[in-house]
Design a protein around this motif. Structure first.
Motif, PDB file in Angstrom:
ATOM      1  N   LYS A 351       0.827  -1.208   0.000  1.00 53.64           N
ATOM      2  CA  LYS A 351       0.000   0.000   0.000  1.00 53.64           C
ATOM      3  C   LYS A 351       0.859   1.256   0.000  1.00 53.64           C
ATOM      4  CE  LYS A 351      -3.717   2.226   2.564  1.00 53.64           C
ATOM      5  NZ  LYS A 351      -4.579   2.168   3.761  1.00 53.64           N
ATOM      6  N   GLN A 352       1.939   1.269   0.768  1.00 52.83           N
ATOM      7  CA  GLN A 352       2.824   2.438   0.807  1.00 52.83           C
ATOM      8  C   GLN A 352       3.487   2.665  -0.545  1.00 52.83           C
ATOM      9  OE1 GLN A 352       5.533   1.776   4.018  1.00 52.83           O
ATOM     10  NE2 GLN A 352       3.957   2.154   5.638  1.00 52.83           N
ATOM     11  N   GLU A 355       0.957   4.352  -2.794  1.00 56.22           N
ATOM     12  CA  GLU A 355       0.746   5.756  -2.407  1.00 56.22           C
ATOM     13  C   GLU A 355       1.912   6.630  -2.848  1.00 56.22           C
ATOM     14  OE1 GLU A 355       0.100   5.741   1.765  1.00 56.22           O
ATOM     15  OE2 GLU A 355      -1.994   5.071   1.629  1.00 56.22           O
ATOM     16  N   TYR A 358       1.454   7.374  -6.517  1.00 54.11           N
ATOM     17  CA  TYR A 358       0.370   8.352  -6.713  1.00 54.11           C
ATOM     18  C   TYR A 358       0.829   9.757  -6.347  1.00 54.11           C
ATOM     19  CZ  TYR A 358      -4.127  10.662  -6.147  1.00 54.11           C
ATOM     20  OH  TYR A 358      -5.170  11.547  -6.241  1.00 54.11           O
ATOM     21  N   GLU A 359       1.640   9.902  -5.314  1.00 52.89           N
ATOM     22  CA  GLU A 359       2.131  11.210  -4.887  1.00 52.89           C
ATOM     23  C   GLU A 359       3.052  11.814  -5.941  1.00 52.89           C
ATOM     24  OE1 GLU A 359       2.226  14.406  -2.356  1.00 52.89           O
ATOM     25  OE2 GLU A 359       1.033  12.568  -2.146  1.00 52.89           O
TER      26      GLU A 359
END
Length: 544
Positions: A351-352, A355, A358-359
């Motif tokens: 998950k990290q 993310e 996406y950032e």
């Protein structure tokens, strides 16, 4: 608007009503609006003669009915009189007929009409007081005349009685009158201060005599009560001795009863001791039986405890087995929790990573947007600079136009101000000339007014001196009149004092005679001589 009928000065009811039509029409609106009656006078009255007589009036024409018909015909041939009424709201024309259509008109003579007018007038306070005073004066005059007539009749009766011998009835009436006069004089004397004091003394003497009699009666009653108390004490002593003897007998009887009671109590105590011994033996037997029962119950309890201990051992073994199974189940649960935790860690790591990707994408999009915004902003700045230059150019042109217009208006205002200043100077000079003329006229008027006032003051001074002289003469005359009045009053005072002295002597003599009469009546009542002498002594002391 009153009209003259057959006789001059006579008025009909219709003509009297015509007088009030103007005022009635003006007040009709207000009366219908308010719907209230305003009282003019609380004691208002209506003269009955205004409503005519109840008897029909007969014709006084001597020529008969034909003549009256001819007269009515001649009057009907004449043109009726027309009057015009002008009010606030309308103008009306009224025709006054020669004949009364209703036949109920009232004809008032001038005397009757004047009487009604005089009666309808409301008197003022001063007129009412004057009328009351006149009535009072008339009443006083009538009373005085009646008194004079009464005195004349009385004198005539006296002269007639002196001339003729008196009859028995007249003698009896004279005696009654004399007795009534004496009673009146006695009543008048009773109201004198000295007689009232004497009456108080006489009343006090009667009261003292009554009080002494009451005191003597109380002493006698007290002696009788003392004798009665002694007799009652003797009777009570006899009764007390009888009661003592009775109480001694009762005490002896009570002692005998106490002895018999003590014997009964001793017998009861002996019986109670026997019963107590029997009860103790019974209690000892009961205790022995209780101990045996207790030992038997203890053996039964030991057997029950042994059985219970065996059951507890079996239960302990079962509990140990269950605990071992529980420990194995807990170890399996811990292994399962470790596996779940490892799976969670792997999920969080993935998950990290997502993310972070996406950032980075969002940062790239943001930078592109900022570059586009900077380009658009630079373009807008260039457009704004051009517009500002155009606005500044237009503003400079407008300012130049406004300056030229302002300078033109200033020149016009300066010219107008110079023209107005010239006009003001001319008007000011005109005002100065007018003011000087007015001041000269005012000075002339003031001088004339001063001379007139001076003349009036001189005349007033002369009149004042004349008035002061008249007042001085009046004061001298008034002082002389006052001195004359003082002398007359002194003479009248001397005469009054002389009369008062004579009247006082006569009054004192009458009082002494009346006192002697009262004291004699007191002695005749049969009162003790001691009280009579006390009253007489006190009366003489009061006179001194």
């Amino acid at each position: 608007m009153a009209e003259v009928l057959d006789k001059p000065g006579e008025l009909t009811r219709n003509q009297l009503q015509l007088k009030r039509l103007g005022s009635g029409s003006t007040n009709s609106r207000s009366s219908t609006d308010t719907r209230r009656y305003r009282t003019r006078a609380r004691t208002s009255q209506v003269d009955e003669s205004l409503f005519g007589s109840t008897k029909p009036k007969t014709s006084t024409d001597k020529r008969g009915p034909l003549a009256s018909k001819a007269r009515d015909k001649s009057q009907s041939d004449q043109e009726p009189e027309t009057i015009q009424l002008i009010t606030k709201d309308l103008i009306r024309s009224l025709r006054i007929p020669w004949r009364d259509p209703s036949g109920e008109s009232v004809i008032l003579s001038p005397t009757e009409f004047d009487r009604i007018n005089a009666a309808s007038r409301v008197l003022t306070k001063e007129e009412s007081e004057a009328l009351l005073q006149a009535c009072q004066r008339k009443k006083d005059a009538d009373i005085k005349a009646a008194e004079e007539r009464k005195c004349q009749i009385f004198e005539a009766d006296l002269s007639r009685k002196d001339k003729h011998a008196l009859t028995e009835l007249e003698l009896e009436a004279r005696d009654q009158a004399q007795q009534l006069v004496e009673q009146t004089n006695d009543l008048r004397m009773e109201q004198e201060e000295e007689i009232r004091k004497l009456n108080k003394l006489i009343l006090g003497a009667h009261c003292q005599a009554t009080r002494d009699a009451q005191i003597q009666e109380k002493k006698q009653i007290r002696a009788e009560m003392t004798e009665e108390e002694k007799r009652l004490d003797t009777m009570m002593e006899v009764r007390r001795r009888q009661d003592l003897e009775t109480m001694e007998q009762i005490e002896e009887l009570r002692k005998q009863q106490m002895i018999s009671g003590m014997q009964q109590i001793n017998e009861q105590i002996r019986q109670r001791l026997v019963e107590k011994h029997l009860q103790e033996e019974m209690k000892e037997n009961e205790k022995q039986q209780f101990r045996e029962n207790q030992e038997r119950m203890n053996l039964e309890d030991l057997k029950a405890l042994e059985k219970k201990r065996e059951e507890q051992e079996l239960l302990h073994e079962e509990v140990m087995r269950i605990n071992a199974e529980t420990v194995r189940a807990k170890e399996q649960i811990k292994e399962q929790e470790k596996l779940d935790e490892m799976r969670n860690v792997e999920y969080m790591r993935k998950k990290q990573a997502r993310e972070a990707e996406y950032e980075e994408e969002q940062q790239r999009i943001k930078k592109e947007k900022e570059l586009e915004i900077a380009r658009l902003r630079a373009k807008q700045e260039r457009a704004k600079d051009y517009q500002a230059e155009q606005d500044e150019l237009r503003a400079r042109r407008n300012q130049q136009i406004a300056d030229r217009e302002w300078r033109r208006k200033e020149r016009e205002q300066a010219a107008k101000a110079a023209q107005e200043e010239a006009m003001l100077k001319a008007a000011r000079l005109q005002q100065v000339h007018c003011k000087e003329h007015l001041l000269s006229m005012e000075a002339g008027r003031e001088k004339a007014e001063f001379e007139r006032v001076l003349k009036v003051q001189q005349e007033a001074m002369v009149k004042l001196m004349e008035e002061e002289e008249k007042q001085r003469q009046r004061a001298l005359g008034h002082a002389e009149a006052i001195r004359q009045q003082v002398k007359e009053r002194e003479l009248s005072a001397v005469a009054r004092r002389r009369d008062m002295f004579k009247e006082a002597q006569l009054r004192q003599r009458r009082l002494d005679e009346f006192k002697e009469k009262k004291l004699k009546e007191l002695k005749d009542t049969g009162l003790c001589e001691k009280y009579c002498s006390q009253v007489e002594r006190k009366a003489r002391t009061c006179d001194q």
